[in-house]
Design an enzyme around this catalytic site. Structure first.
Site, PDB file in Angstrom:
ATOM      1  N   GLU A  22       6.195   2.329   5.222  1.00  0.00           N
ATOM      2  CA  GLU A  22       7.279   2.234   4.493  1.00  0.00           C
ATOM      3  C   GLU A  22       8.698   1.718   4.627  1.00  0.00           C
ATOM      4  OE1 GLU A  22       7.797   6.490   3.693  1.00  0.00           O
ATOM      5  OE2 GLU A  22       5.690   7.057   2.851  1.00  0.00           O
ATOM      6  N   GLU A  61      -0.924   8.407   3.439  1.00  0.00           N
ATOM      7  CA  GLU A  61      -0.026   9.626   3.361  1.00  0.00           C
ATOM      8  C   GLU A  61       0.102  10.269   2.335  1.00  0.00           C
ATOM      9  OE1 GLU A  61       3.998   9.483   5.338  1.00  0.00           O
ATOM     10  OE2 GLU A  61       3.334   8.271   6.899  1.00  0.00           O
TER      11      GLU A  61
END
Ligand code: GAL
Length: 475
Positions: free
Chosen positions: A174, A362
């Site tokens: 991320e 995720e």
């Protein structure tokens, strides 16, 4: 044996090759922040600063995974989870960021990898999940172009030591979150603010991601090499053009700014003009260096955001309308529960024609948990996971790529600036005693994964297995 749950959801529907897993990150679980030669990271020092982390929490002990990894990896096995995603702490391996390697750090990750393999669990390694060595931050961190070669050195060391056994790699976790929160808003480590830090950090991160991909693929041609991105489904607050345009700017910032240059599409500056500032940090040849053809992209999604125009917000002229002000269900992070978001994001990433494969690396939710008589009946989290899985299945049934699903996360852990307050785990942790208790969601996931494997009924060996079966059969 076949486990039927969640209105017909069963593991077989996802196909034999679908990768089921659980995701974790070094700083959030390891603790032992200065043990065995580990150097300081930006999270070690950021958490020492006043009023940065809710309740003054820190990761100095966290889940004590450094000492308890055998026990926790045994839990992964017990829960029938075939794939374990973890990240390496750069400053545990290179205490100063570059130069001398800390053999005890290498030994630790070797133990994780070997234990996984002995247990029949496939290890998935993320090189960087936000914990930059402090020594490198002192030299400018991600704002310093030298970070590309520092990161290259770290990548080579990990490939050399772990590449014989790790077959699935993710370069970074991320990038939008660690550059946005860490270098623009100052609410994550290292706590820097403003475009002057954010813009160079973005560009150097993009270049490091593609360089990391190239190094891994050169050194480990048989490995599957990917990288992960956060994303949120963005919708405008109203149909007014001003809100629609504001939503487009936020979508560009949150969902497109990192992936597009890597795919060879350049920075999306037409839709977000302030990205033109990146030009100042571009060197000749960067357009090509930014591009790398990853084997897979990890899509990480938790929620959707509703966006409205806002004159007062610099650079993006847009603001988010909080879930709690919209009369919709939300988690303890304040994030709307909106399972269709994951389907929309799978669609969006599938629309890029040069993405080869997508895994959901995720997805998960934090809710208030109650440990009562040795059990945590986290019905909300269980339903969240089931409802999101139904949306992943919906995407697959439409022929879209979504080849794996990793729950965030195994155990409750250190949730960055929110400290230990939000609990995302399939397994409850009492942070006073480090006692682990498998939650209902963990038992559900275990039963779901065990069932379609044609294995014997999973050994739940738990206090509330009767409860689980009754919930599973009702849903
Ligand atoms: C992701 C991040 C994880 C975890 C999760 C829940 O953005 O990669 O480290 O914190 O969110 O907030």
């Amino acid at each position: 044996m076949e486990t039927e749950v969640g209105g017909g959801l069963n593991r077989d529907l996802f196909g034999k090759n679908f990768k089921w897993g659980v995701s974790t990150a070094a700083y959030q679980i390891e603790g032992s922040h200065d043990k065995d030669g580990k150097g300081s990271s930006i999270w070690d020092t950021y958490t020492e600063r006043k009023n940065k982390i809710l309740n003054g929490h820190h990761g100095r002990i966290a889940c004590d995974f450094y000492m308890r990894h055998q026990e926790d990896l045994a839990l992964v096995k017990k829960l029938n989870i075939p794939n374990f995603r973890f990240s390496t702490s750069w400053s545990r391996i290179l205490p100063e960021g570059t130069g001398t390697v800390n053999q005890k750090g290498i030994d630790f990750y070797n133990r994780i990898i070997d234990t996984c393999l002995e247990n029949g669990t496939d290890p998935w390694l993320t090189l960087y999940h936000w914990d930059l060595p402090l020594a490198l931050e002192k030299k400018g961190g991600w704002t310093n172009r030298d970070v590309i070669s520092w990161f290259a050195e770290f990548t080579e060391i990990c490939a050399k030591h772990f590449g014989d056994r790790v077959k699935h790699w993710m370069v970074m976790n991320e990038p939008m979150v660690f550059t946005g929160a860490g270098y623009f808003l100052g609410v994550h480590a290292p706590g820097r603010t403003g475009a002057k830090n954010f813009i160079p950090a973005v560009h150097h991160t993009v270049l490091s991601i593609s360089e990391g991909g190239r190094i891994l693929k050169d050194m480990l041609p048989a490995a599957e090499v990917g990288t992960t991105f956060s994303c949120s489904y963005i919708e405008p607050y109203t149909k007014r053009p001003k809100d629609v345009n504001a939503a487009n700017r936020i979508d560009t910032l949150l969902n497109r700014m990192f992936i597009e240059p890597i795919l060879g599409l350049g920075y999306p500056e037409k839709d977000l003009p302030f990205l033109k500032k990146i030009g100042r940090y571009m060197h000749p040849g960067d357009e090509d260096k930014m591009v790398f053809d990853f084997d897979f992209i990890g899509v990480q999604n938790y929620t959707r955001e509703i966006v409205r125009n806002s004159f007062i917000t610099p650079y993006v002229q847009a603001s988010l309308v909080k879930a709690r002000n919209r009369n919709v269900p939300y988690t303890s992070m304040g994030w709307e529960v909106f399972p269709e978001s994951i389907y929309e994001m799978i669609r969006k990433f599938n629309a890029y024609k040069n993405i080869k494969k997508i895994y959901i690396t995720e997805n998960g939710a934090a809710f208030t948990d109650h440990l009562v008589d040795g059990a945590v009946d986290d019905v909300d989290r269980t339903n969240y996971i089931k409802d999101n899985l139904k949306q992943v299945l919906r995407a697959r049934n439409e022929g879209l790529s979504a080849e794996g699903y990793f729950v965030w996360t195994l155990t409750d852990n250190f949730e960055w600036s929110e400290g230990y307050h939000p609990r995302f785990g399939l397994v409850h942790v009492d942070f006073e005693t480090q006692q682990r208790t498998i939650k209902l969601s963990g038992h559900w996931y275990s039963g779901f994964l065990g069932g379609a494997n044609d294995q014997a009924a999973p050994d739940l060996n738990c206090e509330n297995s009767t409860l689980i079966s009754s919930i599973a059969s009702k849903s």
